[in-house]
Design an enzyme around this catalytic site. Structure first.
Site, short mmCIF file in Angstrom:
data_model
loop_
_atom_site.label_atom_id
_atom_site.label_comp_id
_atom_site.label_asym_id
_atom_site.label_seq_id
_atom_site.Cartn_x
_atom_site.Cartn_y
_atom_site.Cartn_z
N GLY A 179 -6.10 9.40 -2.29
CA GLY A 179 -7.37 8.74 -2.55
C GLY A 179 -7.40 7.85 -3.77
N GLY A 210 -6.42 5.07 -3.85
CA GLY A 210 -6.81 3.77 -3.30
C GLY A 210 -8.23 3.78 -2.74
N GLU A 248 -9.06 8.78 5.48
CA GLU A 248 -7.68 9.30 5.53
C GLU A 248 -7.69 10.77 5.93
OE1 GLU A 248 -5.53 6.39 2.26
OE2 GLU A 248 -6.27 8.33 1.61
C1 A5P Z 1 -5.42 5.53 -0.52
O1 A5P Z 1 -6.73 5.97 -0.66
C2 A5P Z 1 -4.47 6.56 -0.98
O2 A5P Z 1 -4.67 7.85 -0.52
C3 A5P Z 1 -3.05 6.13 -0.76
O3 A5P Z 1 -2.48 6.66 0.39
C4 A5P Z 1 -2.31 6.60 -1.94
O4 A5P Z 1 -3.05 6.18 -3.06
C5 A5P Z 1 -0.90 6.05 -1.99
O5 A5P Z 1 -0.96 4.68 -2.29
P1 A5P Z 1 0.33 3.85 -2.54
O6 A5P Z 1 1.13 3.87 -1.28
O7 A5P Z 1 -0.21 2.48 -2.86
O8 A5P Z 1 1.05 4.45 -3.70
#
Ligand code: A5P
Length: 232
Positions: A101, A103, A109
């Site tokens: 999370g 992102g 998700e």
């Molecule tokens: C998005 O909300 C996140 O859960 C992503 O899956 C997590 O932050 C991994 O991101 P990166 O692949 O950019 O490292």
């Protein structure tokens, strides 16, 4: 190669390996973030080569990328389980428990991860931790009385920060807020913390993904590490 380029190459290697799990006709849950973006790029190449799959996207950003690649995206009307979900992670512990999370897409998700028969994480080696809580745990909360919700979350022993700040708060794809929780000593008992966070009224979902991942593909300088069950 810069450290960023090296990490990106590792993310790409993990994502490329996951493409081997995709079979014609599947409904694929597609993650969000820089690692998932490599997976989407690979799916786009396979689709251009004639592979027919449909996808469930974990964010509007991933949905746009999938649609641009001509991959049909399904959402509310999905009647069957998702065959395979592939997504990145922010922390992975030895029991395949995750923090996700960073992102901001954790709600969708988690919906996708729970609806999937197989959930395979793709990541570079920097995401491996001995104990969850090394970074921070994002929590999606309703905007209504959010300060009250944040106070109750802080009472769990965490430092709380509204993502984006009160002046310009970050909004999720669902129109909600994210409160990031930092636990100074990490999480001794992630299951207990997850239950405590979930019990706070105003919390919609949190970024602790416990007992959901069936496997992980982790790319390190020394090569690919496959954790749990990754084969089809
Ligand atoms: C998005 O909300 C996140 O859960 C992503 O899956 C997590 O932050 C991994 O991101 P990166 O692949 O950019 O490292």
């Amino acid at each position: 190669m810069t450290r960023f380029a090296e990490r990106d190459a590792l993310k790409r290697a993990a994502a490329r390996h996951a493409l081997g799990l995709v079979a014609p006709g599947m409904v694929v849950g597609v993650g969000t973030g820089t690692t998932a973006r490599h997976f989407i790029a690979g799916l786009a190449e396979l689709a251009a080569g004639g592979l027919r799959v449909s996808a469930v996207a974990t964010s509007l950003a991933s949905e746009v990328a999938l649609s641009a690649a001509g991959i049909p995206v399904v959402a509310g009307e999905l009647a069957h389980p998702i065959d395979l979900a592939v997504d990145g992670a922010d922390e992975i512990d030895p029991a395949l428990r995750l923090v996700k999370g960073h992102g901001g897409a954790l709600f969708r998700e988690k919906m996708v991860a729970t609806a999937a028969e197989r959930f395979v994480v793709i990541a570079d080696g920097s995401k491996l931790v001995e104990r969850l809580g090394a970074t921070f745990v994002p929590v999606e909360v309703a905007p209504f009385l959010w300060r009250h919700t944040a106070r109750r979350l802080a009472a769990l022993g965490a430092t709380c920060e509204l993502r984006g700040g009160a002046g310009r708060p970050y909004r999720t794809d669902n129109g909600n807020l994210i409160v990031d929780l930092a636990f100074p000593a990490g999480l001794e008992d992630p299951e207990r913390t997850a239950a405590e966070i979930k019990a706070v009224t105003g919390v919609l979902e949190h970024g602790l993904f416990l007992g959901l991942a069936t496997g992980a593909i982790v790319a390190t300088r020394e090569g690919l590490r496959l954790l749990g069950s990754v084969a089809g």
